[in-house]
Design an enzyme around this catalytic site. Structure first.
Site, short mmCIF file in Angstrom:
data_model
loop_
_atom_site.label_atom_id
_atom_site.label_comp_id
_atom_site.label_asym_id
_atom_site.label_seq_id
_atom_site.Cartn_x
_atom_site.Cartn_y
_atom_site.Cartn_z
CB CYS A 2 -13.64 -25.86 8.77
SG CYS A 2 -12.12 -24.90 8.57
CG HIS A 34 -11.65 -21.26 11.45
ND1 HIS A 34 -12.31 -22.37 10.97
CD2 HIS A 34 -12.57 -20.25 11.47
CE1 HIS A 34 -13.56 -22.06 10.71
NE2 HIS A 34 -13.75 -20.78 11.02
CB CYS A 45 -8.56 -24.92 9.52
SG CYS A 45 -9.55 -24.65 11.01
CG ASP A 86 -0.24 -0.06 2.52
OD1 ASP A 86 1.00 0.06 2.54
OD2 ASP A 86 -0.92 -0.22 3.54
CG ASP A 114 -6.13 -4.57 1.26
OD1 ASP A 114 -6.13 -4.09 2.41
OD2 ASP A 114 -6.19 -3.84 0.24
CB CYS A 150 -12.35 -27.16 12.23
SG CYS A 150 -12.96 -25.45 12.27
#
Length: 366
Positions: free
Chosen positions: A300, A331, A302, A66, A258, A305
């Site tokens: 999920c 997650h 991840c 940025d 973003d 989870c």
């Protein structure tokens, strides 16, 4: 890179709590480095000596940086929500001046006076070696009024010309430059800014600044900011990351987004879930989950989870354990990657509108 895409923040040369290889493994093609924060510490010169930002942080895929303009806004006004709600505190003292040359401010690290202008921002981004640089701009406050917003937007356009001039003469080979559309919440200013930026010779267009108080206003402002932009131009929407806003942005032709939301929420014990009635947020800090044996989301993949319960994550979060931030970050970024992967696949299949309706009704993105 694959688009539409969500771009995780690596503001200080790290996606907080994760290693670069983990972010890549989640399916992300790009991260965003923060020009302002890296300018303050450790300094762009050091990062350049260390081989550039890719080598420094071990991320060897695309990086967008940025401009530093939003961080100047934050120093004077706090977050967008702070400014809209007029929660100002003592922030005004950090900004010493904003004029044609650039911005003088006090460093949040040691209070020393520093300066950033268009050329400074470009020099820092060149030293970092990012693949996409953003032109230096002023993020006009929501309450600034039409007259100031108009003057500020014109100055942002003059700063863009200086960024383009510096970039053409000095930028690393292959570094792209995106201009930023400003104009506050005023339709004529937004459209004029979009036309000015799109015809300036930039490689892509980003939409920034104050987008309004409510979601409907925000989406209207984004539409004004995009309609004059040619379809072929890459389009980036700055600072937007809620599920419904991402889908609305994709429908308007946004390629990349973003936002700090997924990682910031994780550090405060909040997980993203397919529950629109909760605004897609599950606050694991709440005592209701203290003895829950459920995962955050059953489907999920991840680690949070697969291996852990809401009760365990509640305990970690309440105890302030770093593991909580790490697991919930994994997650939340898994959730966002799945959402954007489903978005891309639905576009290819010609069923994006249907996919969007399913997600907005609570359908799982996995």
């Amino acid at each position: 890179m694959r688009t539409p895409a969500f771009v995780p923040l690596a503001s200080t040369a790290t996606v907080k709590s994760l290693d670069a290889s983990e972010v890549e493994a989640l399916g992300y093609d790009m991260v965003l480095g923060n020009t302002f924060h890296l300018f303050i510490q450790p300094g762009a010169e050091l990062i350049e000596r260390m081989g550039g930002l890719h080598e420094f942080m071990g991320w060897r895929r695309p990086i967008i940086t940025d401009s530093g303009g939003f961080q100047v806004f934050s120093m004077g006004h706090g977050s967008v929500a702070d400014e809209i709600k007029r929660r100002r505190g003592d922030r005004e003292s950090r900004i010493l001046s904003i004029d044609e040359e650039g911005v003088r401010f006090r460093s949040y690290v040691d209070g020393a006076e520093r300066f950033m202008g268009p050329e400074t921002s470009m020099e820092v981004q060149a030293a970092l070696g990012s693949d996409v640089a953003l032109a230096f701009d002023e993020c006009t406050p929501f309450h600034s009024g039409r007259d100031y917003t108009a003057r500020s937007t014109e100055r942002t356009h003059r700063w863009l010309d200086r960024c383009l001039s510096w970039s053409r003469a000095n930028a690393p080979e292959g570094q792209l430059l995106f201009g930023i559309v400003q104009g506050g919440v005023y339709e004529d200013l937004r459209r004029a800014s979009a036309e000015r930026v799109a015809t300036s010779g930039v490689d892509g267009v980003a939409v920034g600044g104050s987008l309004g108080r409510e979601k409907d206003e925000m989406r209207e402002v984004v539409a004004w900011s995009l309609e004059p932009v040619p379809d072929a131009a890459p389009r980036h929407l700055l600072g937007i990351g809620d599920v419904d806003d991402l889908l609305a942005g994709v429908a308007m032709g946004v390629d990349t987004f973003d936002c700090a939301t997924p990682t910031r929420l994780a550090r405060h014990g909040t997980a993203l879930v397919a529950e629109p009635e909760r605004r897609w947020r599950l606050d694991l800090h709440k005592s209701a989950w203290a003895e829950s044996r459920e995962p955050i989301a059953a489907d999920c993949p991840c680690p949070a989870c697969r291996e852990h319960t809401r009760g365990y994550l509640h305990y970690l979060s309440r105890a302030g354990e770093l593991t909580a931030a790490r697991l919930i970050t994994l997650h939340n970024l898994t959730f966002m990657a799945a959402l954007m992967r489903g978005t891309r696949e639905s576009i290819v299949a010609g069923r994006f509108d249907e996919y969007s309706r399913e997600v907005l009704a609570g359908g799982s993105p996995y």
